[in-house]
Write a protein that holds these residues in place. Sequence first.
Motif, PDB file in Angstrom:
ATOM      1  N   LEU A   1       0.833  -1.201   0.000  1.00 52.10           N
ATOM      2  CA  LEU A   1       0.000   0.000   0.000  1.00 52.10           C
ATOM      3  C   LEU A   1       0.869   1.252   0.000  1.00 52.10           C
ATOM      4  N   TYR A   2       1.935   1.222   0.786  1.00 54.59           N
ATOM      5  CA  TYR A   2       2.857   2.358   0.869  1.00 54.59           C
ATOM      6  C   TYR A   2       3.563   2.580  -0.468  1.00 54.59           C
ATOM      7  N   ASP A   3       3.918   1.488  -1.151  1.00 56.89           N
ATOM      8  CA  ASP A   3       4.536   1.616  -2.476  1.00 56.89           C
ATOM      9  C   ASP A   3       3.578   2.288  -3.462  1.00 56.89           C
ATOM     10  N   PHE A   4       2.319   1.889  -3.420  1.00 61.04           N
ATOM     11  CA  PHE A   4       1.331   2.501  -4.314  1.00 61.04           C
ATOM     12  C   PHE A   4       1.223   4.004  -4.032  1.00 61.04           C
ATOM     13  N   TYR A   5       1.141   4.337  -2.752  1.00 65.46           N
ATOM     14  CA  TYR A   5       1.055   5.759  -2.374  1.00 65.46           C
ATOM     15  C   TYR A   5       2.305   6.507  -2.841  1.00 65.46           C
ATOM     16  N   SER A   6       3.472   5.910  -2.620  1.00 62.28           N
ATOM     17  CA  SER A   6       4.743   6.585  -2.898  1.00 62.28           C
ATOM     18  C   SER A   6       4.971   6.817  -4.377  1.00 62.28           C
ATOM     19  N   PHE A   7       4.670   5.798  -5.200  1.00 62.65           N
ATOM     20  CA  PHE A   7       5.042   5.865  -6.610  1.00 62.65           C
ATOM     21  C   PHE A   7       3.907   6.311  -7.527  1.00 62.65           C
ATOM     22  N   LYS A   8       2.695   6.338  -7.009  1.00 63.58           N
ATOM     23  CA  LYS A   8       1.557   6.803  -7.809  1.00 63.58           C
ATOM     24  C   LYS A   8       0.990   8.124  -7.298  1.00 63.58           C
ATOM     25  N   ILE A   9       0.665   8.164  -6.017  1.00 65.13           N
ATOM     26  CA  ILE A   9      -0.003   9.349  -5.453  1.00 65.13           C
ATOM     27  C   ILE A   9       0.968  10.518  -5.292  1.00 65.13           C
ATOM     28  N   LEU A  10       2.152  10.253  -4.732  1.00 65.14           N
ATOM     29  CA  LEU A  10       3.092  11.359  -4.472  1.00 65.14           C
ATOM     30  C   LEU A  10       3.493  12.114  -5.740  1.00 65.14           C
ATOM     31  N   PRO A  11       3.914  11.430  -6.814  1.00 67.94           N
ATOM     32  CA  PRO A  11       4.255  12.185  -8.028  1.00 67.94           C
ATOM     33  C   PRO A  11       3.066  12.958  -8.591  1.00 67.94           C
ATOM     34  N   TRP A  12       1.886  12.370  -8.527  1.00 67.14           N
ATOM     35  CA  TRP A  12       0.674  13.070  -8.986  1.00 67.14           C
ATOM     36  C   TRP A  12       0.448  14.323  -8.154  1.00 67.14           C
ATOM     37  N   LEU A  13       0.577  14.196  -6.835  1.00 66.80           N
ATOM     38  CA  LEU A  13       0.388  15.340  -5.940  1.00 66.80           C
ATOM     39  C   LEU A  13       1.456  16.395  -6.199  1.00 66.80           C
ATOM     40  N   GLY A  14       2.701  15.941  -6.387  1.00 70.24           N
ATOM     41  CA  GLY A  14       3.783  16.882  -6.684  1.00 70.24           C
ATOM     42  C   GLY A  14       3.531  17.658  -7.954  1.00 70.24           C
ATOM     43  N   HIS A  15       2.998  16.988  -8.960  1.00 74.56           N
ATOM     44  CA  HIS A  15       2.683  17.677 -10.222  1.00 74.56           C
ATOM     45  C   HIS A  15       1.578  18.711 -10.021  1.00 74.56           C
ATOM     46  N   LYS A  16       0.545  18.345  -9.270  1.00 75.17           N
ATOM     47  CA  LYS A  16      -0.580  19.260  -9.068  1.00 75.17           C
ATOM     48  C   LYS A  16      -0.177  20.504  -8.270  1.00 75.17           C
ATOM     49  N   VAL A  17       0.662  20.320  -7.279  1.00 79.12           N
ATOM     50  CA  VAL A  17       0.982  21.421  -6.359  1.00 79.12           C
ATOM     51  C   VAL A  17       2.199  22.216  -6.809  1.00 79.12           C
ATOM     52  N   THR A  18       3.243  21.528  -7.281  1.00 78.14           N
ATOM     53  CA  THR A  18       4.503  22.215  -7.603  1.00 78.14           C
ATOM     54  C   THR A  18       4.849  22.163  -9.087  1.00 78.14           C
ATOM     55  N   ARG A  19       4.026  21.482  -9.888  1.00 75.98           N
ATOM     56  CA  ARG A  19       4.322  21.248 -11.305  1.00 75.98           C
ATOM     57  C   ARG A  19       5.613  20.462 -11.473  1.00 75.98           C
ATOM     58  N   ASP A  20       5.919  19.615 -10.485  1.00 77.27           N
ATOM     59  CA  ASP A  20       7.167  18.852 -10.516  1.00 77.27           C
ATOM     60  C   ASP A  20       6.909  17.457  -9.954  1.00 77.27           C
ATOM     61  N   ALA A  21       6.557  16.535 -10.827  1.00 79.67           N
ATOM     62  CA  ALA A  21       6.345  15.151 -10.396  1.00 79.67           C
ATOM     63  C   ALA A  21       7.671  14.447 -10.129  1.00 79.67           C
ATOM     64  N   GLN A  22       8.704  14.782 -10.914  1.00 84.48           N
ATOM     65  CA  GLN A  22       9.958  14.049 -10.851  1.00 84.48           C
ATOM     66  C   GLN A  22      10.634  14.165  -9.485  1.00 84.48           C
ATOM     67  N   SER A  23      10.565  15.338  -8.872  1.00 86.01           N
ATOM     68  CA  SER A  23      11.191  15.506  -7.560  1.00 86.01           C
ATOM     69  C   SER A  23      10.560  14.593  -6.520  1.00 86.01           C
ATOM     70  N   TYR A  24       9.273  14.334  -6.670  1.00 89.79           N
ATOM     71  CA  TYR A  24       8.598  13.472  -5.698  1.00 89.79           C
ATOM     72  C   TYR A  24       8.763  11.997  -6.050  1.00 89.79           C
ATOM     73  N   ARG A  25       9.064  11.688  -7.285  1.00 92.96           N
ATOM     74  CA  ARG A  25       9.517  10.331  -7.600  1.00 92.96           C
ATOM     75  C   ARG A  25      10.875  10.082  -6.945  1.00 92.96           C
ATOM     76  N   TYR A  26      11.750  11.103  -7.026  1.00 91.51           N
ATOM     77  CA  TYR A  26      13.050  10.974  -6.369  1.00 91.51           C
ATOM     78  C   TYR A  26      12.868  10.741  -4.871  1.00 91.51           C
ATOM     79  N   LEU A  27      11.941  11.474  -4.244  1.00 92.19           N
ATOM     80  CA  LEU A  27      11.682  11.288  -2.815  1.00 92.19           C
ATOM     81  C   LEU A  27      11.346   9.829  -2.522  1.00 92.19           C
ATOM     82  N   ALA A  28      10.395   9.276  -3.271  1.00 88.47           N
ATOM     83  CA  ALA A  28       9.987   7.884  -3.045  1.00 88.47           C
ATOM     84  C   ALA A  28      11.147   6.925  -3.255  1.00 88.47           C
ATOM     85  N   GLU A  29      11.935   7.155  -4.302  1.00 97.60           N
ATOM     86  CA  GLU A  29      13.068   6.272  -4.583  1.00 97.60           C
ATOM     87  C   GLU A  29      14.143   6.397  -3.511  1.00 97.60           C
TER      88      GLU A  29
END
Length: 246
Positions: free
Chosen positions: A177-205
Motif C-alpha cells: 500500500l505504501y509503495d502505491f502511495y509513494s510511486f503513484k499518489i506522491l508524483p501526482w500530488l507533486g505535479h498538481k501542487v509544484t508542477r514537478d512530479a519528478q522531484s517526488y519520484r526521487y523522494l519515493a526512490e
Amino acid sequence: MSKTHFGFQTVAENEKARKVANVFDSVAAKYDLMNDLMSVGLHRAWKAFTVAQAGVRPGFKVLDLASGTGDLAKTFAKQVGDLNQGGEVWLTDINESMLRVGRDRLLDQGLITPTLLCDAERIPFPAGYFDVVTVAFGLRNMTHKEVALAEMRRVLKPGGKLLVLEFSKIWAPLAKLYDFYSFKILPWLGHKVTRDAQSYRYLAESIRVHPDQNVLQAMMEQAGFDQVNYHNLAVGAVALHIGIKY
C-alpha cells in the motif's frame, strides 16, 4: 570515479549534490504545503517528538543541519533563551533556496538565528561546540552518510546528543500500500501542487535506498555514538534515531 545513489539511479558522487540541489530549488516555495499534504500534517507531530527527545535547555548550543524551512530551529530558538544565557541555534542547509525560505520564515516570526550555508560532510565548527545536533529528513540526501555522521559527532560536546529524524522501513504488511502511495499518489500530488512530479519520484526512490532502522543504528555506532536507539513513528515509515557522544 566513485558512484552513489540518486534515487534508483546510479550517478557519479560529484553529481549527486547538484541533482539534490535541483530538487530542492524546484520545490522550496511550496515545501511546507507539500509536507502537510504528503503526511496529512503528521510531520509536525514527528518533529514535535524530536524536539521533546532533544531536551534542549536555556544556554544550549544547537546545530540544525538540513534545516529546510526551519521547523526544528524555530522551536529550539524559543528554548535556548537569549544571547545573555549563551544559547545558540544555527539554521543550516546545503541548499541556498531552502535556507532563504527557512531564514525568512523565522524572521517573519520575530526569531533571529544565525544562518549558514553548510555541507554536513564538512561542518565549519570546532570540535565539541554543540550540545545537540539534529537533522530532520536530510541525512537521506547526503552522499557520504558515514562522513556526515562522523562530523556530527566531532562537533558535539562530550555528553552531547545527535537526533536523526528520517524516512525508514515501514511495517511489512503495509509495504505494498505504501509503495502505491509513494510511486503513484506522491508524483501526482507533486505535479498538481509544484508542477514537478519528478522531484517526488526521487523522494519515493530515495526512501527505498536509504538505510533501514537497524542499518542506520549500526552506522551511528560505527561513527562512535553510544547508547544508539530508535523510535519507530508511523509504523516505521519514519524513525527517530538518537545517539550520545561520550
